[in-house]
Design a protein around this motif. Structure first.
Motif, PDB file in Angstrom:
ATOM      1  N   ASP A 191     -47.626  95.475 -10.583  1.00  0.00           N
ATOM      2  CA  ASP A 191     -47.641  94.300  -9.719  1.00  0.00           C
ATOM      3  C   ASP A 191     -49.041  93.962  -9.255  1.00  0.00           C
ATOM      4  OD1 ASP A 191     -48.121  96.097  -7.558  1.00  0.00           O
ATOM      5  OD2 ASP A 191     -45.978  96.392  -7.320  1.00  0.00           O
ATOM      6  N   SER A 192     -49.212  92.698  -8.930  1.00  0.00           N
ATOM      7  CA  SER A 192     -50.454  92.216  -8.341  1.00  0.00           C
ATOM      8  C   SER A 192     -50.433  92.554  -6.851  1.00  0.00           C
ATOM      9  CB  SER A 192     -50.568  90.706  -8.547  1.00  0.00           C
ATOM     10  OG  SER A 192     -51.771  90.200  -7.995  1.00  0.00           O
ATOM     11  N   PHE A 193     -51.469  92.137  -6.117  1.00  0.00           N
ATOM     12  CA  PHE A 193     -51.408  92.262  -4.672  1.00  0.00           C
ATOM     13  C   PHE A 193     -50.228  91.441  -4.160  1.00  0.00           C
ATOM     14  CE2 PHE A 193     -56.140  93.107  -4.868  1.00  0.00           C
ATOM     15  CZ  PHE A 193     -56.019  94.432  -4.477  1.00  0.00           C
ATOM     16  N   TYR A 194     -49.637  91.889  -3.085  1.00  0.00           N
ATOM     17  CA  TYR A 194     -48.490  91.183  -2.516  1.00  0.00           C
ATOM     18  C   TYR A 194     -48.952  90.005  -1.662  1.00  0.00           C
ATOM     19  CZ  TYR A 194     -45.713  95.193  -3.987  1.00  0.00           C
ATOM     20  OH  TYR A 194     -45.097  96.177  -4.738  1.00  0.00           O
ATOM     21  N   HIS A 195     -48.085  88.977  -1.578  1.00  0.00           N
ATOM     22  CA  HIS A 195     -48.369  87.853  -0.680  1.00  0.00           C
ATOM     23  C   HIS A 195     -48.649  88.340   0.736  1.00  0.00           C
ATOM     24  CE1 HIS A 195     -47.402  85.026  -3.747  1.00  0.00           C
ATOM     25  NE2 HIS A 195     -46.093  84.994  -3.598  1.00  0.00           N
ATOM     26  N   LEU A 196     -47.957  89.400   1.141  1.00  0.00           N
ATOM     27  CA  LEU A 196     -48.097  89.941   2.491  1.00  0.00           C
ATOM     28  C   LEU A 196     -49.526  90.360   2.807  1.00  0.00           C
ATOM     29  CD1 LEU A 196     -46.597  90.871   5.067  1.00  0.00           C
ATOM     30  CD2 LEU A 196     -46.172  93.066   3.921  1.00  0.00           C
ATOM     31  N   MET A 197     -50.322  90.614   1.764  1.00  0.00           N
ATOM     32  CA  MET A 197     -51.703  91.022   1.973  1.00  0.00           C
ATOM     33  C   MET A 197     -52.477  89.995   2.787  1.00  0.00           C
ATOM     34  SD  MET A 197     -54.733  91.375  -0.896  1.00  0.00           S
ATOM     35  CE  MET A 197     -54.601  89.616  -1.293  1.00  0.00           C
ATOM     36  N   PHE A 198     -52.294  88.714   2.474  1.00  0.00           N
ATOM     37  CA  PHE A 198     -53.142  87.682   3.075  1.00  0.00           C
ATOM     38  C   PHE A 198     -53.042  87.634   4.599  1.00  0.00           C
ATOM     39  CE2 PHE A 198     -52.798  85.750  -1.289  1.00  0.00           C
ATOM     40  CZ  PHE A 198     -54.135  85.864  -1.603  1.00  0.00           C
ATOM     41  N   PRO A 199     -51.856  87.506   5.198  1.00  0.00           N
ATOM     42  CA  PRO A 199     -51.829  87.484   6.664  1.00  0.00           C
ATOM     43  C   PRO A 199     -52.333  88.780   7.286  1.00  0.00           C
ATOM     44  CG  PRO A 199     -49.584  87.558   5.768  1.00  0.00           C
ATOM     45  CD  PRO A 199     -50.513  87.277   4.636  1.00  0.00           C
ATOM     46  N   ARG A 200     -52.188  89.895   6.590  1.00  0.00           N
ATOM     47  CA  ARG A 200     -52.654  91.173   7.138  1.00  0.00           C
ATOM     48  C   ARG A 200     -54.169  91.300   7.112  1.00  0.00           C
ATOM     49  NH1 ARG A 200     -48.297  95.877   5.291  1.00  0.00           N
ATOM     50  NH2 ARG A 200     -46.597  95.137   6.623  1.00  0.00           N
ATOM     51  N   LEU A 201     -54.830  90.489   6.286  1.00  0.00           N
ATOM     52  CA  LEU A 201     -56.290  90.533   6.214  1.00  0.00           C
ATOM     53  C   LEU A 201     -56.956  89.720   7.314  1.00  0.00           C
ATOM     54  CD1 LEU A 201     -56.933  90.190   2.356  1.00  0.00           C
ATOM     55  CD2 LEU A 201     -57.080  92.266   3.757  1.00  0.00           C
ATOM     56  N   VAL A 202     -56.183  88.906   8.007  1.00  0.00           N
ATOM     57  CA  VAL A 202     -56.750  88.021   9.031  1.00  0.00           C
ATOM     58  C   VAL A 202     -57.087  88.831  10.285  1.00  0.00           C
ATOM     59  CG1 VAL A 202     -56.378  85.984  10.464  1.00  0.00           C
ATOM     60  CG2 VAL A 202     -55.397  86.083   8.155  1.00  0.00           C
ATOM     61  N   GLY A 203     -58.344  88.749  10.708  1.00  0.00           N
ATOM     62  CA  GLY A 203     -58.767  89.442  11.919  1.00  0.00           C
ATOM     63  C   GLY A 203     -58.295  88.724  13.167  1.00  0.00           C
ATOM     64  N   ASP A 204     -58.522  89.356  14.312  1.00  0.00           N
ATOM     65  CA  ASP A 204     -58.095  88.760  15.580  1.00  0.00           C
ATOM     66  C   ASP A 204     -58.868  87.491  15.915  1.00  0.00           C
ATOM     67  OD1 ASP A 204     -56.253  90.778  15.943  1.00  0.00           O
ATOM     68  OD2 ASP A 204     -57.564  91.997  17.230  1.00  0.00           O
ATOM     69  N   ASP A 205     -59.959  87.261  15.198  1.00  0.00           N
ATOM     70  CA  ASP A 205     -60.737  86.028  15.393  1.00  0.00           C
ATOM     71  C   ASP A 205     -60.336  84.933  14.413  1.00  0.00           C
ATOM     72  OD1 ASP A 205     -61.687  87.222  13.119  1.00  0.00           O
ATOM     73  OD2 ASP A 205     -63.804  87.192  13.689  1.00  0.00           O
ATOM     74  N   GLY A 206     -59.278  85.201  13.605  1.00  0.00           N
ATOM     75  CA  GLY A 206     -58.819  84.190  12.662  1.00  0.00           C
ATOM     76  C   GLY A 206     -59.614  84.134  11.376  1.00  0.00           C
TER      77      GLY A 206
END
Length: 294
Positions: free
Chosen positions: A138-153
């Motif tokens: 599998d590739s990276f999961y879609h879930l990766m993207f929101p988890r990469l967002v820091g507290d500063d957006g």
């Protein structure tokens, strides 16, 4: 003769989904978990407690009588390959006749993404046993993207303008279940399948879509490799883990993960979800972004 499936990671996001799908098909399965209290309560499922993949005695006991093992790759660790090898060897020792292993897109001895090398080594060991095997990469999961967002957006990393064909957990679970149940037309029967979403998107495009659904300003700020390592020094993580974090971005920058495969549709009969569709269907996965500054 009834096939008994062994499912690892049954308390996790992928193994749990696969276990649910097998149960819905009336399959007999054994769920290998560290904590039986967290195991899903599914019809036709027994629960076996093991301390980990390197718990040789526990793995042998749990896999005795299992025909097909669904082996979800273990957590990243310095001895991750050794843990996988121990699990595979235990399965072979007790007569498991087939292993379906969750690998990674572009697994290779020189993969840019350092953890992709672990998957390659594991694949090679499984092949060397001579047991019938299939790899779902599998590739990276879609879930990766929101988890990469820091507290500063901000998403920060050295991905440049590279693109990645991220995929939904549900699509990987559907495809893996089809493989496990041998529901594959002969023309599509392969030793390995690349499981991706239907399109490759950039970090900037992912950030824009996260902004759209959350109503907050989410942006991608490219880093150099040197800046990426420096910005992660404060986490106190071991070197192998930081290497994995940084190379997850550089693998995107290099184009390694731009591959778009039709395997999900071929295996399941339905199209893989786009990132936008996944965001719409999984608001809880990015709900924290609503609390970020506008």
């Amino acid at each position: 003769m009834t096939t008994v499936f062994g499912v690892t990671g049954a308390t996790g996001l992928l193994g749990g989904r696969v276990a649910e799908r097998l149960a819905a098909e009336g399959a007999e399965q054994r769920l290998l978990v560290r904590d039986p209290a967290r195991a899903p309560d599914l019809p036709g499922a027994q629960v076996a407690r093991v301390e980990g993949y390197d718990d040789a005695a526990g793995m042998r006991a749990a896999l005795t009588g299992v025909d097909t093992l669904f082996l979800v790759s273990g957590r990243e660790a310095p001895d991750r390959v050794a843990q996988h090898v121990a699990a595979v060897d235990a399965a072979v020792e007790v007569g498991v006749s087939r292993i379906v292993y969750v690998s990674f897109l572009g697994a290779a001895p020189d993969a840019t993404f350092t953890f992709g090398r672990d998957h390659w080594d594991t694949e090679q060991h499984i092949l060397a046993t001579g047991v019938r095997s299939t790899f779902v990469r599998d590739s990276f999961y879609h879930l990766m993207f929101p988890r990469l967002v820091g507290d500063d957006g901000v998403i920060r990393g050295p991905a440049g303008d590279g693109r990645v064909a991220s995929v939904a957990h549900d699509d990987v679970a559907d495809a893996a279940t089809a493989v496990l149940l041998d529901e594959i037309p002969e023309i599509d029967a392969l030793p390995a399948y690349d499981l991706t979403g239907p399109e490759a998107i950039s970090m900037a495009e992912a950030a824009a879509q996260l902004s759209r659904v959350s109503g907050r300003s989410i942006v991608y700020v490219p880093e150099t490799i040197e800046e990426a390592y420096a910005s992660r020094e404060g986490f106190g993580a071991p070197e192998f883990e930081v290497d994995g974090w940084v190379t997850s971005y550089t693998a995107i920058a290099s184009g390694d993960l731009e591959v778009v495969s039709s395997a999900v549709k071929r295996l399941t009969g339905h199209a893989a979800q786009t990132f936008a569709e996944w965001l719409s269907d999984n608001p809880d996965a990015w709900a924290r972004l609503r609390d970020l500054p506008r």
